[in-house]
Design a protein around this motif. Structure first.
Motif, PDB file in Angstrom:
ATOM      1  N   ARG A 272      -9.764  -8.325   3.215  1.00 33.71           N
ATOM      2  CA  ARG A 272     -10.000  -6.928   3.565  1.00 33.71           C
ATOM      3  C   ARG A 272      -8.774  -6.317   4.239  1.00 33.71           C
ATOM      4  O   ARG A 272      -8.433  -5.153   3.998  1.00 33.71           O
ATOM      5  CB  ARG A 272     -11.224  -6.821   4.482  1.00 33.71           C
ATOM      6  N   ILE A 273      -8.119  -7.096   5.095  1.00 29.63           N
ATOM      7  CA  ILE A 273      -6.910  -6.605   5.754  1.00 29.63           C
ATOM      8  C   ILE A 273      -5.835  -6.288   4.721  1.00 29.63           C
ATOM      9  O   ILE A 273      -5.182  -5.244   4.766  1.00 29.63           O
ATOM     10  CB  ILE A 273      -6.400  -7.638   6.774  1.00 29.63           C
TER      11      ILE A 273
ATOM     12  N   LEU B   6      -6.443  -3.068   2.752  1.00 30.96           N
ATOM     13  CA  LEU B   6      -6.044  -1.872   3.496  1.00 30.96           C
ATOM     14  C   LEU B   6      -4.522  -1.717   3.492  1.00 30.96           C
ATOM     15  O   LEU B   6      -3.997  -0.615   3.324  1.00 30.96           O
ATOM     16  CB  LEU B   6      -6.556  -1.962   4.930  1.00 30.96           C
TER      17      LEU B   6
ATOM     18  N   ALA C 161      -3.162  -0.540   0.024  1.00 27.92           N
ATOM     19  CA  ALA C 161      -3.301   0.898  -0.202  1.00 27.92           C
ATOM     20  C   ALA C 161      -2.163   1.661   0.461  1.00 27.92           C
ATOM     21  O   ALA C 161      -1.601   2.596  -0.121  1.00 27.92           O
ATOM     22  CB  ALA C 161      -4.650   1.376   0.327  1.00 27.92           C
TER      23      ALA C 161
ATOM     24  N   SER D 268     -12.416  -0.156   9.670  1.00 28.32           N
ATOM     25  CA  SER D 268     -11.619  -0.140   8.449  1.00 28.32           C
ATOM     26  C   SER D 268     -10.855   1.173   8.289  1.00 28.32           C
ATOM     27  O   SER D 268      -9.692   1.172   7.888  1.00 28.32           O
ATOM     28  CB  SER D 268     -12.515  -0.395   7.228  1.00 28.32           C
ATOM     29  N   VAL D 269     -11.500   2.308   8.604  1.00 32.65           N
ATOM     30  CA  VAL D 269     -10.820   3.596   8.487  1.00 32.65           C
ATOM     31  C   VAL D 269      -9.642   3.667   9.448  1.00 32.65           C
ATOM     32  O   VAL D 269      -8.542   4.110   9.093  1.00 32.65           O
ATOM     33  CB  VAL D 269     -11.801   4.757   8.744  1.00 32.65           C
TER      34      VAL D 269
ATOM     35  N   LEU E 244      -7.962   1.124  10.847  1.00 29.27           N
ATOM     36  CA  LEU E 244      -6.907   0.190  10.464  1.00 29.27           C
ATOM     37  C   LEU E 244      -6.127   0.710   9.257  1.00 29.27           C
ATOM     38  O   LEU E 244      -4.909   0.551   9.179  1.00 29.27           O
ATOM     39  CB  LEU E 244      -7.504  -1.189  10.155  1.00 29.27           C
ATOM     40  N   GLY E 245      -6.825   1.339   8.313  1.00 24.55           N
ATOM     41  CA  GLY E 245      -6.119   1.941   7.184  1.00 24.55           C
ATOM     42  C   GLY E 245      -5.136   3.007   7.638  1.00 24.55           C
ATOM     43  O   GLY E 245      -4.010   3.093   7.133  1.00 24.55           O
TER      44      GLY E 245
ATOM     45  N   ASP F 157      -0.992   3.145   7.343  1.00 23.11           N
ATOM     46  CA  ASP F 157      -0.274   4.338   6.881  1.00 23.11           C
ATOM     47  C   ASP F 157       0.793   4.749   7.893  1.00 23.11           C
ATOM     48  O   ASP F 157       1.918   5.104   7.527  1.00 23.11           O
ATOM     49  CB  ASP F 157      -1.253   5.497   6.668  1.00 23.11           C
TER      50      ASP F 157
END
Length: 208
Positions: free
Chosen positions: A63-64, A67, A70, A176-177, A179-180, A184
Motif C-alpha cells: 500500500r505504501i 501511494l 502514484a 492513506s490520503v 500519506l499520498g 506528492d
C-alpha cells in the motif's frame, strides 16, 4: 415556523459538506539531488530492505508503494520492473501524540498518552507502540506526526541520486490520503528541487 427555514438550510449545507471535504496538508520538505539530473520519463522499480521484506502483514508495504508510485508517476517517472533505470526505496513513519500540557476545562490534571507505529524504511522498524494514560482525560485532540521518505538510486551502479523527506502533523482522518499528499509534497520540484528546508502545501479531498 419561518425560523425553521434557516435551520434546515444550515443543516443541509453542513451535511453536504461532510460528503466531501477539501483539506490542505502542510508539509516540511527537504530534498537532496545529485548530477546528472534524472530525465523525465525514466523507468524505476521498487526495492525493499530486509526489514520491509519480512514485515507482517506484507500488504502494508504494498500500500505504501502504491501511494508512492502514484506520486512518482505524477512527477514524470514510469514504473517498469523489467527495464528499470532506477531503484526506489520508500518508507513511512506515523506516530500519534497527545499534548500532556493541553488545558483541561473541567479541572484536574491533563492526561497524557501516545501510540506509534513505524511502517518501513530509512532505518525504521515495523511494529506497535505503547499507550499510557495518567491523571485526568486529555482535552486537546491527538495529533498525528507523519513522515515519508523516498530514496532513488541509479540501477546501473547503485549510486544515490535523489533523496527526499516530507513531514507533517495534523488532525486529518484518512491515513492513506494524507500519506499520498506527503509523497506528492516530497516530490515537488522533481527532478530539480530547490535546496534547503521548505514548506509545501497540497490540497486533498478527504472522504466523508
Amino acid at each position: 415556523m419561518k425560523w425553521l427555514i434557516p435551520f434546515w438550510l444550515a443543516l443541509t449545507l453542513m451535511l453536504s459538506g461532510c460528503a466531501s471535504t477539501r483539506w490542505e496538508v502542510e508539509s516540511d520538505v527537504e530534498t537532496y539531488a545529485t548530477a546528472p539530473v534524472i530525465a523525465l520519463g525514466s523507468s524505476f522499480r521498487f526495492e525493499r530492505l530486509p526489514s520491509q521484506q519480512q514485515a507482517a502483514p506484507a500488504e502494508v508495504q504494498d500500500r505504501i508503494e502504491a501511494l508512492a508510485q502514484a506520486a512518482l508517476e505524477k512527477a514524470g517517472l514510469k514504473r517498469d520492473d523489467a527495464n528499470a533505470q532506477y531503484s526506489v526505496q520508500v518508507g513511512v513513519r506515523s506516530t500519534t501524540v497527545t499534548d500532556p500540557f493541553a488545558p483541561y476545562p473541567f479541572g484536574g490534571w491533563p492526561g497524557y498518552g501516545w501510540s506509534g507505529r513505524v511502517w518501513a524504511g530509512r532505518g525504521m522498524y515495523y511494529g506497535s507502540g505503547t499507550r499510557g494514560l495518567w491523571g485526568g482525560m486529555p482535552y486537546a485532540p491527538p495529533r498525528t506526526l507523519r513522515e515519508v521518505a523516498v530514496l532513488i538510486r541509479s540501477h546501473s551502479d547503485g549510486r544515490t541520486v535523489y533523496e527526499t523527506h516530507a513531514a507533517s502533523d495534523g488532525l486529518t482522518r484518512s491515513e492513506s490520503v494524507t500519506l499520498g499528499a506527503l509523497f506528492d509534497a516530497a516530490l515537488a520540484g522533481f527532478p530539480t528541487p530547490p535546496s534547503g528546508l521548505r514548506r509545501v502545501n497540497v490540497d486533498v479531498m478527504m472522504p466523508p
